[in-house]
Design a protein around this motif. Structure first.
Motif, PDB file in Angstrom:
ATOM      1  N   LEU A   1       0.824  -1.269  -0.258  1.00 38.82           N
ATOM      2  CA  LEU A   1       0.055  -0.003  -0.048  1.00 38.82           C
ATOM      3  C   LEU A   1       0.945   1.258  -0.007  1.00 38.82           C
ATOM      4  CD1 LEU A   1      -2.841  -0.559   2.298  1.00 38.82           C
ATOM      5  CD2 LEU A   1      -2.992  -0.837   0.129  1.00 38.82           C
ATOM      6  N   PRO A   2       0.432   2.249  -0.797  1.00 40.39           N
ATOM      7  CA  PRO A   2       1.358   3.481  -0.766  1.00 40.39           C
ATOM      8  C   PRO A   2       0.845   4.332   0.463  1.00 40.39           C
ATOM      9  CG  PRO A   2      -0.388   3.680  -2.517  1.00 40.39           C
ATOM     10  CD  PRO A   2      -0.605   2.290  -1.752  1.00 40.39           C
ATOM     11  N   SER A   3       1.895   4.902   1.076  1.00 42.59           N
ATOM     12  CA  SER A   3       1.743   5.912   2.210  1.00 42.59           C
ATOM     13  C   SER A   3       0.822   7.118   1.796  1.00 42.59           C
ATOM     14  CB  SER A   3       2.828   6.073   2.838  1.00 42.59           C
ATOM     15  OG  SER A   3       3.766   6.962   1.993  1.00 42.59           O
ATOM     16  N   ARG A   4       0.669   7.813   2.923  1.00 44.03           N
ATOM     17  CA  ARG A   4      -0.303   9.230   2.295  1.00 44.03           C
ATOM     18  C   ARG A   4       0.844   9.993   1.873  1.00 44.03           C
ATOM     19  NH1 ARG A   4      -4.740  11.770   6.294  1.00 44.03           N
ATOM     20  NH2 ARG A   4      -5.529  13.161   4.639  1.00 44.03           N
ATOM     21  N   ALA A   5       1.994  10.080   2.314  1.00 41.23           N
ATOM     22  CA  ALA A   5       3.203  11.029   1.851  1.00 41.23           C
ATOM     23  C   ALA A   5       3.239  10.501   0.292  1.00 41.23           C
ATOM     24  CB  ALA A   5       4.453  10.840   2.393  1.00 41.23           C
ATOM     25  N   ASP A   6       3.284   9.291   0.040  1.00 40.85           N
ATOM     26  CA  ASP A   6       3.548   9.032  -1.552  1.00 40.85           C
ATOM     27  C   ASP A   6       2.357   9.439  -2.213  1.00 40.85           C
ATOM     28  OD1 ASP A   6       5.910   7.643  -0.695  1.00 40.85           O
ATOM     29  OD2 ASP A   6       4.876   5.608  -0.361  1.00 40.85           O
TER      30      ASP A   6
END
Length: 328
Positions: free
Chosen positions: A51-56
């Motif tokens: 899962l991509p992080s929110r920063a990504d």
């Protein structure tokens, strides 16, 4: 919250922290809203997707928002939310598309997702991840069109207010009225900028999906391919509409600033008229207010009436002269 949708099922199944990875098998759509710490490892173990992080997701580089790893396509777009509140904003939403399933990652609850979840509960979940993606994009485009229609209505309302001679109550526009107008114009412009940013990311996503070699399954699904082309055309049309509305907002801002200047000039004009009317009588009163011993008019029986008449005449004559010249 992690929700699993299987083809043909009515609605999705919420997955808890004690669920086994097998619970995700056979899912055609996995919706991850506000991911918790345990949901990423569970999804990675079950599907191999990180899962991509929110920063990504908030990275501005196109290569960070749209890319491909193995057989998975990662696409992040911006969606406008909170349009009914006083604080509309845009939030990132990631789509991870594989031949087996679609995974969506979001940190908000956009209206298109609520609408599509309701559709799945009533009519069943579509059979392939590509159909789900297409329907989600359709919902997003429809919602964006609704937002633009609302902004167009607001612009029409502002247009009538800015160019109206008076308010509905019959009075001139006050400073508070003009301040409210400027705030409304700023709010509309803010929303249109967010919509423009959202449409740009959607256009990049549709272009990414339109590449013939991008998804082999899309070459076999002619109907889905045509639907994606239709979505791409709709997105381009909405982007043109957003640009047109932005130009109208710029015109309205210039008109509102011009209206403010007119109102300010009207106020200054009132003071100027007052000065023109009262300055000559003040001069007369000043002359007859001098404390000299010998003034011929002091002995007149009609001296008071003479002074009053002279002051009135000194006020009326300049006013009529300026009126005739069109200066007032």
């Amino acid at each position: 919250m992690l929700k699993v949708y299987r083809a043909g099922a009515l609605g999705g199944i919420a997955i808890g922290a004690d669920s086994a990875p097998e619970m995700l098998e056979g899912a055609v759509w996995i919706d991850v809203a506000d991911p918790l710490a345990w949901e990423g490892p569970l999804l990675r173990e079950a599907t191999g997707i990180e899962l991509p992080s929110r920063a990504d997701m908030v990275e501005i580089e196109a290569s960070s928002r749209i890319f491909r790893e193995g057989d998975a396509s990662f696409m992040t777009v911006l969606l406008v939310v909170g349009i009914d509140s006083d604080n509309p904003t845009s939030v990132p939403v990631s789509f991870i598309l594989t031949p087996e399933r679609l995974v969506t990652v979001r940190y908000s609850d956009p209206q298109p997702f609520r609408s599509f979840a309701g559709f799945c509960e009533k009519s069943g979940v579509p059979g392939t991840p590509f159909e789900i993606l297409t329907r989600l994009l359709d919902n997003i485009v429809d919602r964006t069109a609704d937002i633009l229609e609302r902004m167009a209505t607001e612009i029409d309302s502002l247009n009538g207010t800015v160019f109206a001679l008076r308010t509905p109550s019959g009075r001139r526009l006050s400073t508070d009225d003009l301040t409210i107008i400027l705030r409304r114009i700023g709010q509309v412009n803010f929303v249109l900028n967010k919509v423009h940013d959202s449409l740009q990311t959607l256009m990049r996503m549709s272009s990414f999906l339109a590449v013939p070699s991008r998804e082999p399954e899309l070459r076999q699904e002619k109907q889905i391919r045509e639907e994606l082309k239709s979505v791409a055309r709709d997105i381009a049309s909405l982007d043109q509409n957003a640009s047109y509305l932005s130009a109208n907002v710029g015109f309205l801002l210039d008109a509102a600033l011009g209206r403010i200047s007119i109102e300010q000039n009207a106020i200054i004009k009132i003071f100027s008229v007052g000065a023109v009317v009262f300055l000559p009588p003040t001069l007369v009163a000043s002359i007859y207010g001098m404390n000299f011993t010998y003034m011929p008019e002091l002995e007149w029986k009609l001296g008071y009436a003479w002074a009053i008449g002279l002051m009135v005449l000194a006020a009326v004559v300049p006013y009529l002269w300026f009126k005739r010249k069109g200066w007032l």
